[in-house]
Design an enzyme around this catalytic site. Sequence first.
Site, PDB file in Angstrom:
ATOM      1  N   CYS A   2      41.195  36.991  34.513  1.00 15.78           N
ATOM      2  CA  CYS A   2      42.415  36.908  35.319  1.00 15.78           C
ATOM      3  C   CYS A   2      43.198  38.224  35.307  1.00 15.78           C
ATOM      4  O   CYS A   2      42.780  39.181  35.936  1.00 15.78           O
ATOM      5  CB  CYS A   2      43.262  35.726  34.864  1.00 15.78           C
TER       6      CYS A   2
ATOM      7  N   HIS B  89      39.797  30.967  35.133  1.00 17.15           N
ATOM      8  CA  HIS B  89      39.919  30.714  33.688  1.00 17.15           C
ATOM      9  C   HIS B  89      38.749  29.849  33.206  1.00 17.15           C
ATOM     10  O   HIS B  89      38.763  28.627  33.390  1.00 17.15           O
ATOM     11  CB  HIS B  89      41.244  30.017  33.383  1.00 17.15           C
TER      12      HIS B  89
ATOM     13  N   GLU C  94      38.061  29.059  30.222  1.00 15.84           N
ATOM     14  CA  GLU C  94      38.395  28.367  28.982  1.00 15.84           C
ATOM     15  C   GLU C  94      38.951  26.964  29.185  1.00 15.84           C
ATOM     16  O   GLU C  94      38.919  26.137  28.267  1.00 15.84           O
ATOM     17  CB  GLU C  94      39.396  29.203  28.159  1.00 15.84           C
TER      18      GLU C  94
END
Length: 512
Positions: free
Chosen positions: A79, A170, A172
Amino acid sequence: MNDKILILDFGSQFTQLIARRVRELNVFCEIQPCTKPVTYTDDMKGIILSGSPFSVNDANAPMPDIAAMAAHLPVLAVCYGAQLLAKQSGGEVGKSTHREYGRAHLQDVIHDPLMATIPTGSQVWMSHSDTIKSLPEGFTVIARTEAIPVAAFRASAAYAPNPVYGIQFHPEVTHSTDGGQLLKNFVVDICGARQDWTPAAFIHETVERIRKEAGDKKVVMALSGGVDSTVAATLIHKAIGNRLSCIFVDNGLLRKDEFEQVLEGYRHLGLNTQGIDARQLFYGELDGVTDPEKKRKIIGRLFIEVFQEESKKLEDVSFLGQGTIYPDVIESVSVHGPSATIKSHHNVGGLPDTMHLSLIEPLRMLFKDEVRRVGRELGIDDIFIGRHPFPGPGLGIRILGAVSEEKVKMLQEADAIYIQHLRDSGMYHQVWQAGAILLPVQSVGVMGDERTYEYTCALRAVTSVDGMTADWAHLPYDLLARISNDIINRVKGINRVVYDISSKPPATIEWE
């Protein structure tokens, strides 16, 4: 020595999630503020750059030299990190004409090592207002979405001797369905990190380290009955035996019957533990105090004074054991200096220098769920390992307003009823944390033919992984009805029960 991935934190709310996902691969990782210079060691295998609330075009945005990092190790920029990589290399980053938040789907995926096995159409999670308008010369787009032309890219071979990637999404968060695979591709396949960081390996290495660190010296440690201090004490005890002395203070703010139950549990664990009844001291100093931060400070100060007084009775103690865990450490470090005080921590920096003791913190690098896994590997009973987290100041911050012995007993009864219903219904282990809160609100009620004017009890239950974010638990209505009925009928002084349906953020798990 375990291989390590370094995560540079640019202030993203998701940084700890990156660390958790890496550790789920059985690979050790550490989070470091992006403002701190990187020290390269032989065990370090790669670097991940987090997202950030900043724009790379802000005058005060953090700007570490990514090319210098890539000269040493493979880099994955997420990001903000991806936008910084593009900008520093000669690309253009600007405000997006189509801001992308939430779910998106990858298109035109090029299956190079990072995107191996990631299918076209894979769902990813976006959260950005800037976008990469053009990549530097020689850089290659390896995925896009319907809204943005650069969702993932690879740096040119001329940029650095190591692989360097940028991704706009993202990986994660769980909403990125193949995010775990992407991180595995980077951490294991590209960086070559060994997947050998397991609870058993952690226990072996930690016990050996404590033995070397403590030598033939003695350790004193305060226990709370919670999972962190219990696992930490068990590790220290495993290393040095009865040269560890433990102190468990009853501050009058524990759960119902907790003092006796926990002491008995520690005896079964073989821990050399002394229980101290300091209830009246705490009640006296808290009398009339309503400010939550003042209550925390009073409780913390008195605990230190009691602990210090009892520790002086022990001879030749050189070390202080603490149950500090990784979120405590991370939250005590800010990317841009001190962060706003949400609440006082009771571990990091919590005990005075006047004790002149060196610290032993076996769990300093573990997240809460990792502590539980280590505890189960150690064979610790579920009475400790499976317990919900409980705040350091105890019921002192679950009684809103002034604390009194009468209110504590009232809340202990209500909380015990609540928790027992959760256990009986099978919901206890589906909830990450639950507790009752006594509100400084009285309202009219009717019991029989009598009018009452009594307190309101709020019930709080959340689902979470590590407490950094949490959603309110959707308990069945019939269960809530039974709990409410029992509390109102059995706890004198409470005539109304409400249920908290706030998530974190924007609310916190505790009310104070």
